[in-house]
Design an enzyme around this catalytic site. Structure first.
Site, mmCIF file in Angstrom:
data_model
loop_
_atom_site.group_PDB
_atom_site.id
_atom_site.type_symbol
_atom_site.label_atom_id
_atom_site.label_comp_id
_atom_site.label_asym_id
_atom_site.label_seq_id
_atom_site.Cartn_x
_atom_site.Cartn_y
_atom_site.Cartn_z
ATOM 1 C CG MET A 9 -2.034 -1.049 1.124
ATOM 2 S SD MET A 9 -3.165 -1.047 2.534
ATOM 3 C CE MET A 9 -2.232 -1.956 3.756
ATOM 4 C CD GLN A 61 2.823 -4.309 -5.826
ATOM 5 O OE1 GLN A 61 2.651 -3.138 -5.532
ATOM 6 N NE2 GLN A 61 1.818 -5.140 -6.041
ATOM 7 C CB CYS A 91 -1.699 -0.186 -9.559
ATOM 8 S SG CYS A 91 -1.941 1.530 -9.124
ATOM 9 C CE LYS A 130 -2.450 -6.581 -4.060
ATOM 10 N NZ LYS A 130 -2.917 -5.294 -4.583
ATOM 11 C CG HIS A 174 -8.267 -6.400 -5.443
ATOM 12 N ND1 HIS A 174 -7.913 -5.074 -5.454
ATOM 13 C CD2 HIS A 174 -9.461 -6.450 -4.805
ATOM 14 C CE1 HIS A 174 -8.860 -4.365 -4.842
ATOM 15 N NE2 HIS A 174 -9.804 -5.177 -4.450
ATOM 16 C CG ASN A 214 -6.273 -8.028 -1.832
ATOM 17 O OD1 ASN A 214 -6.317 -7.189 -2.737
ATOM 18 N ND2 ASN A 214 -6.203 -7.682 -0.562
ATOM 19 N N GLY A 215 -9.179 -8.483 -0.992
ATOM 20 C CA GLY A 215 -10.285 -7.567 -1.246
ATOM 21 C C GLY A 215 -11.388 -7.681 -0.208
ATOM 22 N N GLY A 236 -5.519 -5.830 3.284
ATOM 23 C CA GLY A 236 -5.084 -4.484 2.921
ATOM 24 C C GLY A 236 -5.461 -3.490 4.000
ATOM 25 N NE ARG A 237 -9.575 -1.009 1.340
ATOM 26 C CZ ARG A 237 -10.535 -1.002 0.428
ATOM 27 N NH1 ARG A 237 -11.145 0.132 0.149
ATOM 28 N NH2 ARG A 237 -10.898 -2.110 -0.183
HETATM 29 C C1 FMN Z 1 -3.636 3.482 0.459
HETATM 30 C C2 FMN Z 1 -3.546 2.285 -0.453
HETATM 31 C C3 FMN Z 1 -2.457 2.131 -1.273
HETATM 32 C C4 FMN Z 1 -2.354 1.006 -2.118
HETATM 33 N N1 FMN Z 1 -1.219 0.825 -2.858
HETATM 34 C C5 FMN Z 1 -1.059 -0.351 -3.560
HETATM 35 C C6 FMN Z 1 0.179 -0.686 -4.161
HETATM 36 O O1 FMN Z 1 1.175 0.029 -4.039
HETATM 37 N N2 FMN Z 1 0.269 -1.841 -4.863
HETATM 38 C C7 FMN Z 1 -0.795 -2.705 -4.983
HETATM 39 O O2 FMN Z 1 -0.678 -3.754 -5.620
HETATM 40 N N3 FMN Z 1 -1.977 -2.406 -4.409
HETATM 41 C C8 FMN Z 1 -2.112 -1.291 -3.677
HETATM 42 N N4 FMN Z 1 -3.282 -1.040 -3.007
HETATM 43 C C9 FMN Z 1 -4.361 -2.047 -3.061
HETATM 44 C C10 FMN Z 1 -4.211 -3.060 -1.909
HETATM 45 O O3 FMN Z 1 -2.993 -3.752 -2.007
HETATM 46 C C11 FMN Z 1 -5.381 -4.054 -1.904
HETATM 47 O O4 FMN Z 1 -5.337 -4.791 -3.097
HETATM 48 C C12 FMN Z 1 -6.737 -3.352 -1.803
HETATM 49 O O5 FMN Z 1 -6.721 -2.350 -0.790
HETATM 50 C C13 FMN Z 1 -7.858 -4.356 -1.508
HETATM 51 O O6 FMN Z 1 -7.650 -5.003 -0.283
HETATM 52 P P1 FMN Z 1 -8.445 -4.571 1.061
HETATM 53 O O7 FMN Z 1 -9.907 -4.546 0.689
HETATM 54 O O8 FMN Z 1 -8.111 -5.645 2.056
HETATM 55 O O9 FMN Z 1 -7.963 -3.226 1.438
HETATM 56 C C14 FMN Z 1 -3.402 0.060 -2.158
HETATM 57 C C15 FMN Z 1 -4.497 0.240 -1.323
HETATM 58 C C16 FMN Z 1 -4.588 1.326 -0.459
HETATM 59 C C17 FMN Z 1 -5.779 1.464 0.456
#
Ligand code: FMN
Length: 345
Positions: A9, A61, A91, A130, A174, A214-215, A236-237
């Site tokens: 993230m 990553q 992304c 990913k 995801h 994920n998600g 993630g969050r």
């Molecule tokens: C602030 C933030 C930054 C993120 N940056 C990346 C990243 O650098 N690379 C990536 O693959 N996903 C990134 N994501 C997505 C997360 O890795 C994850 O796939 C997404 O938040 C869904 O998972 P969650 O519902 O558990 O949060 C980011 C998500 C958030 C909230």
């Protein structure tokens, strides 16, 4: 053997946050923020790639689209002892997909396969991918690339098949599509519906592959449920919104158990950590800024957020702030341990 990982993230999973996570979970795989291949080649490598051995196991990553450049970045990163190298194909940001990086790459499985093969030439570490379950809106892609629609389960299956033939054994999926036009990255984490069944179906159709989902996964019960269908769960969050949950995730690893640590002990661990920043207030603040959720849904949440706010500091350095916090936070919440919850069951 199942695994849990903490998602890459941007602006969150820097080395400070990873150190914090490691106090909470000893076994989860921790991911760096997404780092572009060109930043690794042209940027400040030590700043981008250094980590503390305490953070291990840790995955790097990388985002990019140029096979040669990504290969070069992997070669450079070999001097750091990462445990896994991950390619970002998920992304949705314009900045990334407009340059045919991230989720946009899903439309070009053969190109991603070539990238992965190039990565594998430089490292013996696991190379993982990913990605999303699909993408919509490939007309943002430049004219040099053919326009393809890529939003059906069959497309996802084809993507996984091509990459597995290129030697990828571990996929982190995801469970929503990325909409490349009209949605912000934040909206792209909320609006497209979660379709967990598509990820389960990938596991059914490719039983020999390690499939991590994920998600939207936010509690221990749903982790348990997903692990009936897939091999791993990426959080993630929830990792920064409610980090104390991470004390419970080591139980899903072979031979693992709940990390029976209290918030007080975590804060003491943070005190040892911030000591290295001494009187550097900005670094001290940066080191703690992503720990704001430690008292999520608990008494003391407001106090914790207050003391970590840079305007509060009352002239104190990071370590003193934590010391003060230990005095004023509710003592029973500081001493709560995850294992107590299990005793009640
Ligand atoms: C602030 C933030 C930054 C993120 N940056 C990346 C990243 O650098 N690379 C990536 O693959 N996903 C990134 N994501 C997505 C997360 O890795 C994850 O796939 C997404 O938040 C869904 O998972 P969650 O519902 O558990 O949060 C980011 C998500 C958030 C909230």
């Amino acid at each position: 053997m199942a695994r849990i990982s903490i998602a890459p993230m941007v602006d969150i999973t820097d080395r400070h946050f990873r150190y914090f996570c490691r106090l909470l979970t000893k076994k989860s795989m921790l991911y760096t923020e997404m780092i572009t291949s060109s930043a690794i080649i042209h940027g400040d490598r030590n700043k981008l790639l250094d980590f503390d051995s305490f953070e291990k196991p840790i995955a790097l990553q990388i985002a990019g689209c140029d096979k040669k450049e990504i290969q070069e970045a992997v070669k450079i990163a070999e001097d750091w002892d990462y445990d896994e190298i991950n390619l970002n194909v998920g992304c949705p940001s314009d900045r990334v997909s407009g340059n045919q990086m991230g989720a946009a790459l899903m439309a070009y499985p053969e190109l991603v396969a070539e990238i992965v093969q190039a990565m594998k030439r430089e490292t013996n570490k696991p190379v993982t991918v990913k990605h999303r379950i699909g993408i919509d809106g490939t007309n943002v892609l430049p004219d040099t690339l053919p326009k393809v629609i890529f939003d059906k389960y069959e497309d996802l299956e084809y993507f996984v098949k091509v990459l597995s033939q290129a030697g990828v054994k571990h996929f982190i999926i995801h469970a929503r599509i990325a909409i490349l036009e009209g949605l912000s990255p934040k909206e792209n984490r909320e609006i497209p519906p979660l379709k967990y069944k598509e990820v389960y179906k990938i596991k059914e159709n490719f039983p020999h592959l390690f499939i991590e989902i994920n998600g939207g996964i936010r509690n221990i019960e749903s982790i348990k449920e997903h692990l009936k269908h897939v091999d791993g769960v990426m959080l993630g969050r929830v990792a920064y919104e409610n980090p104390f949950i991470l004390t419970e995730v080591d139980q899903f690893f072979e031979g693992g158990k709940v990390n029976n640590i209290s918030r007080r002990e975590i804060i003491e661990g943070l005190m040892d950590y911030v000591e290295r920043f001494g009187k550097d207030k900005r670094m001290g603040y940066n080191a703690l800024k992503n720990t704001l959720g430690l008292f999520y849904n608990k008494r003391g949440s407001k106090i914790w957020r207050q003391v970590l706010n840079p305007t509060w500091d009352e002239g104190l350095f990071a370590k003193d702030i934590l010391e003060k916090a230990l005095q004023i936070l509710p003592q029973d919440i500081l001493d709560e341990r995850p294992i107590e919850k299990y005793k009640k069951i």
